[in-house]
Design a protein around this motif. Structure first.
Motif, mmCIF file in Angstrom:
data_model
loop_
_atom_site.group_PDB
_atom_site.id
_atom_site.type_symbol
_atom_site.label_atom_id
_atom_site.label_comp_id
_atom_site.label_asym_id
_atom_site.label_seq_id
_atom_site.Cartn_x
_atom_site.Cartn_y
_atom_site.Cartn_z
ATOM 1 N N TYR A 135 0.823 -1.215 0.000
ATOM 2 C CA TYR A 135 0.000 0.000 0.000
ATOM 3 C C TYR A 135 0.854 1.260 0.000
ATOM 4 O O TYR A 135 0.862 2.027 -0.965
ATOM 5 N N THR A 136 1.603 1.470 1.088
ATOM 6 C CA THR A 136 2.300 2.756 1.211
ATOM 7 C C THR A 136 3.344 2.965 0.116
ATOM 8 O O THR A 136 3.420 4.044 -0.466
ATOM 9 N N SER A 137 4.121 1.937 -0.194
ATOM 10 C CA SER A 137 5.142 2.101 -1.241
ATOM 11 C C SER A 137 4.497 2.366 -2.592
ATOM 12 O O SER A 137 4.984 3.180 -3.381
ATOM 13 N N PHE A 173 2.997 6.064 -2.408
ATOM 14 C CA PHE A 173 4.092 7.022 -2.244
ATOM 15 C C PHE A 173 4.789 7.290 -3.577
ATOM 16 O O PHE A 173 5.132 8.429 -3.913
ATOM 17 N N GLN A 219 -2.021 10.714 -5.693
ATOM 18 C CA GLN A 219 -1.936 9.880 -4.495
ATOM 19 C C GLN A 219 -3.303 9.385 -4.036
ATOM 20 O O GLN A 219 -3.488 8.193 -3.758
ATOM 21 N N ALA A 250 -4.683 5.543 -3.769
ATOM 22 C CA ALA A 250 -5.122 5.017 -2.470
ATOM 23 C C ALA A 250 -6.527 4.427 -2.597
ATOM 24 O O ALA A 250 -6.820 3.370 -2.014
ATOM 25 N N GLY A 292 -2.598 4.955 7.341
ATOM 26 C CA GLY A 292 -1.388 4.550 6.626
ATOM 27 C C GLY A 292 -0.861 5.636 5.720
ATOM 28 O O GLY A 292 0.357 5.777 5.544
ATOM 29 N N SER A 293 -1.758 6.428 5.142
ATOM 30 C CA SER A 293 -1.311 7.490 4.240
ATOM 31 C C SER A 293 -0.584 8.598 4.999
ATOM 32 O O SER A 293 0.390 9.165 4.503
ATOM 33 N N GLY A 315 2.431 6.528 7.080
ATOM 34 C CA GLY A 315 3.274 5.712 6.211
ATOM 35 C C GLY A 315 4.191 6.511 5.307
ATOM 36 O O GLY A 315 5.366 6.205 5.173
ATOM 37 N N TRP A 316 3.642 7.550 4.663
ATOM 38 C CA TRP A 316 4.511 8.352 3.778
ATOM 39 C C TRP A 316 4.259 9.850 3.912
ATOM 40 O O TRP A 316 4.842 10.648 3.191
#
Length: 236
Positions: free
Chosen positions: A20-22, A25, A153, A157, A175-176, A179-180
């Motif tokens: 998700y995050t990678s 991002f 982004q 997502a 997480g958004s 996470g980043w």
């Protein structure tokens, strides 16, 4: 349990490429580089990243990650997908990574030269960027750049939530941010869509898609919400 013990906020994601995050991002830094390749002034891109509420602007962030790592990931992903019979869509930002990180060997902060030049704790945009990617006479507005960075982004997502890579709206939002660093003032990537309103988000995303490419086509889940008057709401 372990993550909680070390004072972190855990989210559970399912096993898909990029997780998700990678995965999301990457859309931020790639969009910044795509604009550079189009002739948007690098300083305008960096200012817009901060204006959007991101903790670091996209080109500076790519330097931190390193361009050599991005090149490696892209080539590995391309080979892995080819083995599965899948062609990797080419993002326009990748040509910029290849030019700066590959051809010019400016691989980022770890080498003291990337999109920026580094002198100890000080850094400044590499003057040569203006020669390699000459700014166009007709520059976009700051709002146009901000929209591209945020919509890229948020839309990705939404796709991750739609594909059940992330399991809840809360996890997607949390997480958004943690996470980043997605613009914390927005309350998270899906909350950004809620705030804009799914209908207006779809309209603007389609404008961006028409102007800048199909990567901005709104996620199906957001289109459905726009049609039905729904929004992202977490189910407890």
């Amino acid at each position: 349990d372990y993550v909680l013990q070390i004072g972190k906020t855990p989210i559970v994601v399912n096993d898909k490429r990029g997780f998700y995050t990678s995965r999301v991002f990457t859309t931020y830094i790639m969009e910044g580089m795509a604009m550079l390749g189009e002739g948007v002034h690098p300083r305008s891109i960096e200012v817009a990243g901060l204006k959007a509420g991101m903790p670091m602007p996209p080109l500076a962030l790519q330097d931190e990650v390193s361009l050599s790592l991005s090149l490696y990931i892209a080539e590995t992903t391309k080979k892995d997908l080819a083995a599965e019979g899948i062609t990797l869509p080419v993002h326009p930002g990748f040509a910029v990574v290849q030019k700066v990180g590959g051809e010019l060997k400016r691989i980022g902060k770890k080498a003291n030269q990337g999109f920026y030049d580094y002198a100890g704790k000080d850094k400044s945009l590499w003057p040569g960027l203006l020669e390699v990617f000459p700014p166009q006479a007709d520059q976009p507005s700051q709002q146009e750049i901000v929209d591209r960075l945020l919509y890229a982004q948020a839309n990705e997502a939404a796709r991750c939530y739609e594909e059940k890579v992330v399991r809840s709206v809360a996890d997607t939002n949390i997480g958004s941010i943690f996470g980043w660093g997605f613009a914390p003032n927005q309350g998270g990537a899906l909350q950004f869509i809620n705030a804009v309103g799914p209908k207006k988000f779809v309209e603007r995303a389609r404008e961006l898609a028409k102007a800048h490419g199909s990567r901005f086509e709104p996620a199906a889940i957001v289109v459905k919400m726009a049609q039905e008057g729904g929004r992202f709401e977490d189910v407890v």
